[in-house]
Scaffold this motif. Sequence first.
Motif, PDB file in Angstrom:
ATOM      1  N   ALA A  60       0.835  -1.213   0.000  1.00 27.92           N
ATOM      2  CA  ALA A  60       0.000   0.000   0.000  1.00 27.92           C
ATOM      3  C   ALA A  60       0.866   1.258   0.000  1.00 27.92           C
ATOM      4  CB  ALA A  60      -0.929  -0.005   1.206  1.00 27.92           C
ATOM      5  N   ILE A  61       1.920   1.260   0.807  1.00 26.57           N
ATOM      6  CA  ILE A  61       2.832   2.406   0.848  1.00 26.57           C
ATOM      7  C   ILE A  61       3.517   2.558  -0.495  1.00 26.57           C
ATOM      8  CG2 ILE A  61       4.955   3.297   1.884  1.00 26.57           C
ATOM      9  CD1 ILE A  61       2.574   3.482   3.762  1.00 26.57           C
ATOM     10  N   ARG A  62       3.911   1.456  -1.089  1.00 24.05           N
ATOM     11  CA  ARG A  62       4.564   1.503  -2.401  1.00 24.05           C
ATOM     12  C   ARG A  62       3.636   2.120  -3.439  1.00 24.05           C
ATOM     13  NH1 ARG A  62       6.175  -2.537  -6.789  1.00 24.05           N
ATOM     14  NH2 ARG A  62       8.130  -1.639  -7.514  1.00 24.05           N
ATOM     15  N   GLY A  96       7.475  20.751  -1.406  1.00 20.95           N
ATOM     16  CA  GLY A  96       6.468  20.020  -0.648  1.00 20.95           C
ATOM     17  C   GLY A  96       6.856  19.969   0.824  1.00 20.95           C
ATOM     18  N   CYS A  97       5.877  20.150   1.685  1.00 28.50           N
ATOM     19  CA  CYS A  97       6.139  20.200   3.131  1.00 28.50           C
ATOM     20  C   CYS A  97       6.780  18.908   3.635  1.00 28.50           C
ATOM     21  CB  CYS A  97       4.853  20.494   3.894  1.00 28.50           C
ATOM     22  SG  CYS A  97       4.246  22.167   3.641  1.00 28.50           S
ATOM     23  N   TYR A  98       6.343  17.772   3.150  1.00 25.03           N
ATOM     24  CA  TYR A  98       6.926  16.518   3.623  1.00 25.03           C
ATOM     25  C   TYR A  98       8.326  16.322   3.050  1.00 25.03           C
ATOM     26  CZ  TYR A  98       7.871  11.718   4.701  1.00 25.03           C
ATOM     27  OH  TYR A  98       8.478  10.593   5.183  1.00 25.03           O
ATOM     28  N   ARG A 127       5.993  16.125   9.383  1.00 25.35           N
ATOM     29  CA  ARG A 127       5.841  15.167  10.477  1.00 25.35           C
ATOM     30  C   ARG A 127       6.683  13.951  10.118  1.00 25.35           C
ATOM     31  NH1 ARG A 127       4.629  19.113  12.227  1.00 25.35           N
ATOM     32  NH2 ARG A 127       2.636  19.847  12.996  1.00 25.35           N
ATOM     33  N   PRO A 128       7.529  13.492  11.030  1.00 23.38           N
ATOM     34  CA  PRO A 128       8.365  12.322  10.737  1.00 23.38           C
ATOM     35  C   PRO A 128       7.523  11.095  10.412  1.00 23.38           C
ATOM     36  CG  PRO A 128       9.062  13.382  12.780  1.00 23.38           C
ATOM     37  CD  PRO A 128       7.773  14.021  12.376  1.00 23.38           C
ATOM     38  N   ALA A 129       8.069  10.263   9.559  1.00 22.39           N
ATOM     39  CA  ALA A 129       7.380   9.034   9.167  1.00 22.39           C
ATOM     40  C   ALA A 129       7.249   8.097  10.364  1.00 22.39           C
ATOM     41  CB  ALA A 129       8.160   8.352   8.054  1.00 22.39           C
ATOM     42  N   GLU A 133      14.267   6.015  10.144  1.00 17.87           N
ATOM     43  CA  GLU A 133      15.664   6.364   9.861  1.00 17.87           C
ATOM     44  C   GLU A 133      15.859   6.657   8.373  1.00 17.87           C
ATOM     45  OE1 GLU A 133      20.097   4.416  10.150  1.00 17.87           O
ATOM     46  OE2 GLU A 133      18.589   3.755  11.606  1.00 17.87           O
ATOM     47  N   PHE A 134      15.302   5.812   7.520  1.00 20.72           N
ATOM     48  CA  PHE A 134      15.419   6.016   6.076  1.00 20.72           C
ATOM     49  C   PHE A 134      14.858   7.378   5.683  1.00 20.72           C
ATOM     50  CE2 PHE A 134      13.272   6.033   1.967  1.00 20.72           C
ATOM     51  CZ  PHE A 134      14.311   5.717   1.111  1.00 20.72           C
ATOM     52  N   TRP A 135      13.632   7.696   6.129  1.00 20.20           N
ATOM     53  CA  TRP A 135      12.992   8.939   5.738  1.00 20.20           C
ATOM     54  C   TRP A 135      13.667  10.149   6.354  1.00 20.20           C
ATOM     55  CZ3 TRP A 135      10.682   9.062   1.475  1.00 20.20           C
ATOM     56  CH2 TRP A 135      10.027   7.940   1.007  1.00 20.20           C
ATOM     57  N   SER A 136      14.147  10.015   7.547  1.00 19.12           N
ATOM     58  CA  SER A 136      14.869  11.125   8.182  1.00 19.12           C
ATOM     59  C   SER A 136      16.118  11.470   7.374  1.00 19.12           C
ATOM     60  CB  SER A 136      15.246  10.737   9.611  1.00 19.12           C
ATOM     61  OG  SER A 136      15.996  11.751  10.207  1.00 19.12           O
TER      62      SER A 136
END
Length: 152
Positions: A22-24, A81-83, A92-94, A99-102
């Motif tokens: 779903a995330i993909r 984009g804000c994210y 807002r952090p994932a 760690e990956f998204w940060s």
Amino acid sequence: MAFEQGLVIPLNPDTSWASSPAIRAVMQANRSRDTKPELALRSAAHRLGLRYRVDIAPLKGLRRRADLVFSKAKVAVFLDGCYWHGCPDHHRPAERNREFWSEKIAKNRDRDRNTDETLTAAGWLVIRVWEHENPVESANRIASAVRERSSS
């Protein structure tokens, strides 16, 4: 999809970086251009009589594309984009793969700073607009900068 000897082969979802199918699917649906905030900003700028190039690299050899480019005035506008760019008000952090998204957001911000420095050193004015900003107000800010630099 992957290409192998001219054939299109679906990627194995098990090797995807996404934490779930779903995330993909959500990530694949994200557009790189012509987003609603971009279209609103472009429309507001056009109503003010501004004419610009869309989604091009302001400098030859610079592998970064600005959302709006005013070549003669040397003004490059990036709608962030804000994210994706770590908005101080709305990011807002994932929840998953934190760690990956940060790291990803930190790299994006570093790249943005490098882009700003590179363009500024080449005589360009860089304008950054957050996706949550009012498009009419942002277009007015852009118009002022373009007209000021065009009259110089």
